[in-house]
Scaffold this motif. Structure first.
Motif, PDB file in Angstrom:
ATOM      1  N   LEU A 294       0.662  -1.078  -0.101  1.00  0.00           N
ATOM      2  CA  LEU A 294       0.187  -0.072   0.020  1.00  0.00           C
ATOM      3  C   LEU A 294       0.786   1.235  -0.127  1.00  0.00           C
ATOM      4  N   ASP A 295       1.980   1.183   0.693  1.00  0.00           N
ATOM      5  CA  ASP A 295       2.989   2.482   0.832  1.00  0.00           C
ATOM      6  C   ASP A 295       3.474   2.582  -0.568  1.00  0.00           C
ATOM      7  N   ALA A 296       3.914   1.621  -1.233  1.00  0.00           N
ATOM      8  CA  ALA A 296       4.359   1.614  -2.629  1.00  0.00           C
ATOM      9  C   ALA A 296       3.371   2.384  -3.477  1.00  0.00           C
ATOM     10  N   LEU A 297       2.165   1.804  -3.227  1.00  0.00           N
ATOM     11  CA  LEU A 297       1.130   2.523  -4.325  1.00  0.00           C
ATOM     12  C   LEU A 297       0.720   3.865  -3.790  1.00  0.00           C
ATOM     13  N   LEU A 298       0.690   4.200  -2.752  1.00  0.00           N
ATOM     14  CA  LEU A 298       0.271   5.574  -2.290  1.00  0.00           C
ATOM     15  C   LEU A 298       1.550   6.641  -2.897  1.00  0.00           C
ATOM     16  N   SER A 299       2.722   6.057  -2.810  1.00  0.00           N
ATOM     17  CA  SER A 299       3.712   7.041  -3.529  1.00  0.00           C
ATOM     18  C   SER A 299       3.655   7.268  -4.941  1.00  0.00           C
ATOM     19  N   GLY A 300       3.267   5.905  -5.594  1.00  0.00           N
ATOM     20  CA  GLY A 300       3.025   6.112  -7.200  1.00  0.00           C
ATOM     21  C   GLY A 300       1.883   6.844  -7.304  1.00  0.00           C
ATOM     22  N   LEU A 301       0.868   6.813  -6.730  1.00  0.00           N
ATOM     23  CA  LEU A 301      -0.301   7.771  -6.951  1.00  0.00           C
ATOM     24  C   LEU A 301      -0.139   9.153  -6.619  1.00  0.00           C
ATOM     25  N   ASP A 302       0.858   9.449  -5.471  1.00  0.00           N
ATOM     26  CA  ASP A 302       1.269  10.890  -5.343  1.00  0.00           C
ATOM     27  C   ASP A 302       1.924  11.394  -6.652  1.00  0.00           C
ATOM     28  N   ALA A 303       2.936  10.474  -7.071  1.00  0.00           N
ATOM     29  CA  ALA A 303       3.425  10.921  -8.236  1.00  0.00           C
ATOM     30  C   ALA A 303       2.614  11.238  -9.662  1.00  0.00           C
ATOM     31  N   GLY A 304       1.573  10.388  -9.788  1.00  0.00           N
ATOM     32  CA  GLY A 304       0.417  10.566 -10.730  1.00  0.00           C
ATOM     33  C   GLY A 304      -0.227  11.641 -10.471  1.00  0.00           C
ATOM     34  N   ARG A 305      -0.462  12.244  -9.293  1.00  0.00           N
ATOM     35  CA  ARG A 305      -1.225  13.470  -9.243  1.00  0.00           C
ATOM     36  C   ARG A 305      -0.444  14.611  -9.783  1.00  0.00           C
TER      37      ARG A 305
END
Length: 392
Positions: A294-305
């Motif tokens: 989940l933490d890796a996903l959240l970092s990826g989503l932050d970059a996506g935003r």
């Protein structure tokens, strides 16, 4: 209440694990609704592989033939531990929980407990379209209390709407979306406390859809509704489905505040037969062992935003985008493009990219689209390119 920020987990970004060819082999709604030449960035499915702890738990169950009916409280215990670790909330009482098939069917069951036929259910548009569909299908009436211009709950409008909802007698409920879909707004403790006070003052029961709760950016506080003063009679629905992409593995939890335990106890016993036992196993494993993923996903989503904001500024500067603090959904104001009330239609037919139309989200949805960011940077980039092409 302070949410523990997500940390660099050392896990690879799951949003970059699958190729477009691999994704097109999927048979779920996102990838099979439109022809193959359409790039889908619409419905809330993520373009990720299953988290390894979840895949292992499901595979182990299948190998064992553990495919019967769900039982026990392991799911609730895993969610309680997750809530204490991630949100510093130790108030999730396992004895005041019940498994339900999914969040929206759980919402229906909770609304049945606190309202009757013809009663009002208040919502904050623009909001998740099934709020309208499910409420109307169960013969309740939707009453809108639109978000303010800042995308946040307008407490003055909400109070007046509560008055109207209760004016004819009967009961009323407030279906709270927290975090909010589609804007990604994360309600503050102060806002939720004010909501609880208004609800108690006017006799309105709060049912909170908190399915996106794990998908909050580090540094932002997620506050469970049932944790704020005055929310003791509230009901909440939570699930691991959005954060770990488990929509096809049906299971969710209904949670009652200290003053709502008797209400939850009245839920028909057969509702608990609807969740999938494999789903319960998957959700439990996600909450218990899927934190690093989940933490890796959240970092990826932050970059996506950030990527989406940069791409829109370069290629479609007339679109207004205020990045939310939660969810993987971007709410785009396209009114300045001159594409009418349904710009998603133009993007689909002239750009071959599928987004959610804003119209089904209720008041405030016209001229908007919802963009699903839970995909690779390459797909985000190509989607924006296609959107720009639709204007040529």
């Amino acid at each position: 209440m302070t949410r523990i920020p997500h940390e660099t987990s050392g896990e690879p970004n799951p949003l970059q694990a699958l190729t477009l060819d691999q994704l097109r082999r999927r048979t779920s709604m996102k990838w099979r609704t439109y022809p193959e030449d359409v790039l889908p960035v619409w419905v809330a499915e993520m373009d990720v592989p299953l988290a390894e702890p979840v895949a292992r738990a499901v595979t182990d169950a299948l190998h064992l033939g553990d495919t019967g009916y769900p039982a026990g409280t392991a799911y609730a215990e895993a969610l309680a531990a997750f809530a204490e670790k991630r949100w510093n909330w130790d108030g999730l009482a396992v004895e005041r929980t019940a498994i339900v098939p999914d969040v929206m069917l759980g919402v229906v069951e909770m609304l049945k407990l606190v309202t009757g036929y013809g009663d009002a259910v208040v919502v904050n548009p623009p909001v998740y379209p099934p709020f309208y569909h499910f409420v109307e299908h169960m013969d309740r009436r939707v009453v809108e209390a639109p978000l303010g211009a800042d995308g946040r709950i307008d407490l003055g409008v909400l109070e007046e709407t509560f008055r109207q909802a209760m004016a004819g007698g009967g009961q009323a409920a407030y279906l709270l979306c927290s975090p909010h879909n589609p804007t990604g707004t994360v309600h503050t403790a102060e806002e939720l406390s004010a909501v609880a006070a208004l609800a108690e003052r006017h006799g309105v029961r709060v049912v909170a859809d908190e399915i996106h709760a794990p998908l909050v950016i580090g540094g932002t506080d997620f506050v469970p509704y049932l944790s704020v003063p005055g929310a003791e009679r509230g009901l909440s629905l939570m699930s691991a489905s959005k954060a770990w992409n488990l929509a096809g593995l049906k299971a969710a939890l209904a949670i009652a505040g200290p003053g709502a335990g008797a209400d939850l106890a009245r839920m028909p016993e057969e509702v608990g037969h609807g969740p999938s036992h494999i789903g319960v196993i998957a959700h439990t494993a996600a909450l218990r062992d899927g934190g690093a993923w989940l933490d890796a996903l959240l970092s990826g989503l932050d970059a996506g935003r950030r990527l989406l904001a940069d791409l829109l500024a370069e290629h479609l500067p007339a679109i207004r985008y205020r990045p939310g603090d939660a969810t993987y959904l971007a709410w785009l104001d396209c009114r300045a493009l001159g594409l009418g009330d349904d710009p998603a239609d133009a993007f689909l037919h002239h750009g071959r990219v599928a987004l959610n139309s804003g119209l089904p989200f209720g008041t405030g949805g016209a001229g908007h689209v919802r963009f699903n960011l839970a995909t690779s940077p390459q797909v985000v980039t190509e989607a924006v390119r296609r959107m720009a092409t639709a204007l040529e």
